[in-house]
Design an enzyme around this catalytic site. Structure first.
Site, PDB file in Angstrom:
ATOM      1  CB  CYS A 286      -0.874  -0.026   1.054  1.00  0.00           C
ATOM      2  SG  CYS A 286      -2.498   1.193   0.825  1.00  0.00           S
TER       3      CYS A 286
ATOM      4  CG  HIS B 251      -3.554  -3.689   3.223  1.00  0.00           C
ATOM      5  ND1 HIS B 251      -2.549  -3.168   4.084  1.00  0.00           N
ATOM      6  CD2 HIS B 251      -4.310  -2.522   2.716  1.00  0.00           C
ATOM      7  CE1 HIS B 251      -2.523  -1.956   3.898  1.00  0.00           C
ATOM      8  NE2 HIS B 251      -3.497  -1.433   3.257  1.00  0.00           N
TER       9      HIS B 251
ATOM     10  CD  GLU C  27      -1.468  -6.326   5.122  1.00  0.00           C
ATOM     11  OE1 GLU C  27      -1.003  -6.563   3.940  1.00  0.00           O
ATOM     12  OE2 GLU C  27      -1.329  -5.177   5.730  1.00  0.00           O
TER      13      GLU C  27
END
Ligand code: GLN
Length: 568
Positions: A403, A532, A534
């Protein structure tokens, strides 16, 4: 529907979330469908406007909910997909009750905490607990509810009242309570805080069936006996959860103490019908979990990753990132050494004011196997991150920009390769003439909460990007779906110039207007992603973006790419 309530006392932050997730995992391994709800007593509607350094990371769900980070634990452990409604806050409940009052739905009654707010909480839980959360699409059998904070907290009171009523509503054999306590070691294992906390919990209206005691070392037999005696429970109701080499061992620790048998006694789990296929899947899940967790104890080596960010004072600010790196490390059978670098220490100003910090930070960056620049907001420490990116790009050190990290990698390339010397971001360099990163047109600039581009959106691999290392990990897939949380994007009018200067945008949104992935060819691994990854990495199914990055750092990318594609 059966409920398992996990609440806590003594102190917060000792692993209630991990115990709740591990309990959910054990239930799943016997073929049950498990969902989870997190309750937070704070007034915020959601975690979206909270500073990461105060409350830890903001976790994003598929539907764009900005959530408490514990929701991440559940999704990572249980391979589920939750919604914004799976996180209940005081703010959300009151908002709903007040809206109802304004509509006149309470028919002239005085609106009160009991029964109106407490009723709304129960209805919310019962409604959300039924939402299917995994690929089976089945209504969950069991809902694990985690009550945030500790039981004495003033904000918890309406929730505790609601939960004790829900216990009644659910009926016999449908509601079990695990209370997480802490047994400090002060020369000996001290049980007094646990006794007090259990007695407070009882007077608040909850009645723990199991007392899970967090402690540094295994609990002595005598300590267990004492807790059982003083809290008027049987010895088998005391579960000891001592520190273990990684939190991935906690499910095994609970399993060894026959947690499933205890829950079966309390909830009559055997009465729930479970298709054989799901039981098989559950036991495969368990074998895979145990294999990965044990694999960490016999790792093939250590890989050092430097996380160059701005919220490094609180490691929970980047919890999903550190967990995703752990997932990748477990897959690669390597140990992860994550080192935290405050990006501002890499800036020239620090060299002047605090040379020792400056050299220490650069030593860490220069000796790491790979560099990760995570997401973030605001201009502090930005130039330090850009310097770390230059290092990674020019020295062939594996790099991952997430990001903000991707946006800065674009700025770095624009400045140093494309010759746009004053390239900047509208957010971070308002004065710059050449904005490589600009506000997305649809973003409402007048409000902070819930106004970003949030949640899951598809990303299309562009034709001609077949050389991409990230793409190779995704096999023949021409598109992936990932979660987002941003207000700014790569300036569409600068794309041509950047591509001509050699920066390929290998992933774009469906319309081809929004840049999602950059990757440099001729580099061991230089990838930036606007999304993202994650938020979608799971213990049993690591994110490909993290897997590629970590494997490149560990020197086993080709092997890992081959094994991922073979498994498909
Ligand atoms: N501040 C940047 C944006 O809003 C990056 C956000 C992030 O890293 N999550 O686009």
């Amino acid at each position: 529907m059966k409920f398992v309530l996990v609440s806590g006392g003594v102190i917060s932050g000792v692993g209630k979330g991990i115990i709740a997730s591990s309990t959910g995992l054990l239930l799943k391994t016997i073929g049950l469908t498990v969902t989870t709800i997190k309750i937070d007593g704070y007034i915020n509607i959601d975690a979206g406007t909270m500073a990461p350094t105060e409350h830890g990371e903001v976790y994003v769900t598929d539907d764009g909910g900005e959530m408490d980070l514990d929701i991440g634990n559940y999704e990572r452990y249980l391979l589920t997909t939750l919604t914004r409604d799976h996180n209940i806050t005081t703010g959300k409940v009151y908002q709903q009750v007040i809206e109802k009052e304004r509509r006149g739905d309470y028919l002239g009654k005085t609106v009160q905490v009991v029964p109106h707010v407490t009723g709304a909480i129960q209805d919310w839980i019962e409604r959300v607990a039924k939402i299917p959360v995994d690929e089976s699409g089945a209504e969950p059998d069991v809902c694990v509810i985690e009550l945030g904070g500790t039981v004495g907290d003033i904000e918890c009171a309406p929730f505790i009242h609601a939960l004790s009523q829900l216990h009644k509503r659910a009926g016999r054999n449908n509601f079990a309570q695990i209370f997480v306590s802490y047994v400090p070691l002060v020369g000996e294992q001290k049980t007094k805080p646990t006794q007090r906390a259990v007695s407070d919990t009882r007077s608040a209206g909850l009645n723990p069936d199991l007392i899970a005691c967090r402690c540094e070392q295994p609990l002595n037999e005598g300590t267990i006996q004492k807790i059982a005696n003083m809290c008027q429970v049987e010895q088998k109701q005391v579960v000891a959860v001592h520190n273990v080499s990684t939190t991935y061992h906690v499910p095994m620790l609970l399993n060894n103490q026959k947690l499933l048998d205890s829950l079966d006694e309390l909830l009559d789990l055997k009465s729930i019908s479970r298709p054989t296929a799901r039981i098989d899947l559950g036991s495969q899940m368990w074998d895979q979990w145990v294999g990965l967790a044990r694999g960490q104890d016999h790792a093939l080596g250590t890989v050092t990753i430097a996380l160059v960010g701005k919220y490094t004072t609180l490691h929970d600010s980047y919890i999903s990132i550190s967990k995703s790196l752990e997932h990748a490390a477990m897959y690669c059978r390597r140990k992860l050494e994550l080192v935290w670098v405050d990006a501002s220490h890499l800036e020239d100003e620090t060299l002047e004011n605090s040379p020792a910090e400056f050299h220490k930070a650069w030593h860490t960056v220069c000796t790491a196997n790979a560099i990760l620049v995570p997401g973030g907001f605001g201009s502090r420490a930005i130039e330090g991150m850009i310097k770390a990116i230059t290092w990674a790009r020019t020295k062939g050190v594996p790099f991952l920009g997430i990001c903000l990290g991707m946006q800065l990698a674009v700025i770095e390339y624009a400045r140093n390769i494309a010759g746009i010397e004053d390239a900047g971001s509208e957010e971070l360099h308002p004065q710059a003439k050449n904005h490589a990163i600009v506000y997305m047109p649809e973003v409402d600039k007048t409000k902070l909460g819930g106004t970003m581009r949030l949640g899951k959106h598809p990303c299309i691999f562009q034709p001609g990007s077949e050389w991409s290392k990230l793409r190779a990990l995704n096999g023949s897939a021409s598109q992936i779906e990932e979660r987002h949380r941003h207000r700014y994007e790569v300036n569409p009018s600068m794309i041509d110039q950047l591509e001509k200067a050699g920066l390929p945008f290998i992933g774009k949104d469906v319309k081809g207007e929004r840049m999602e992935i950059i990757e440099l060819p001729d580099h061991p691994w230089f990838v930036g992603v606007q999304f993202h990854p994650e938020y979608l990495s799971r213990v049993l199914s690591p994110s490909k973006v993290f897997l590629g990055f970590f494997a490149a750092a560990a020197g086993c990318l080709d092997e890992v790419t081959a094994s991922v594609n073979k498994a498909k």
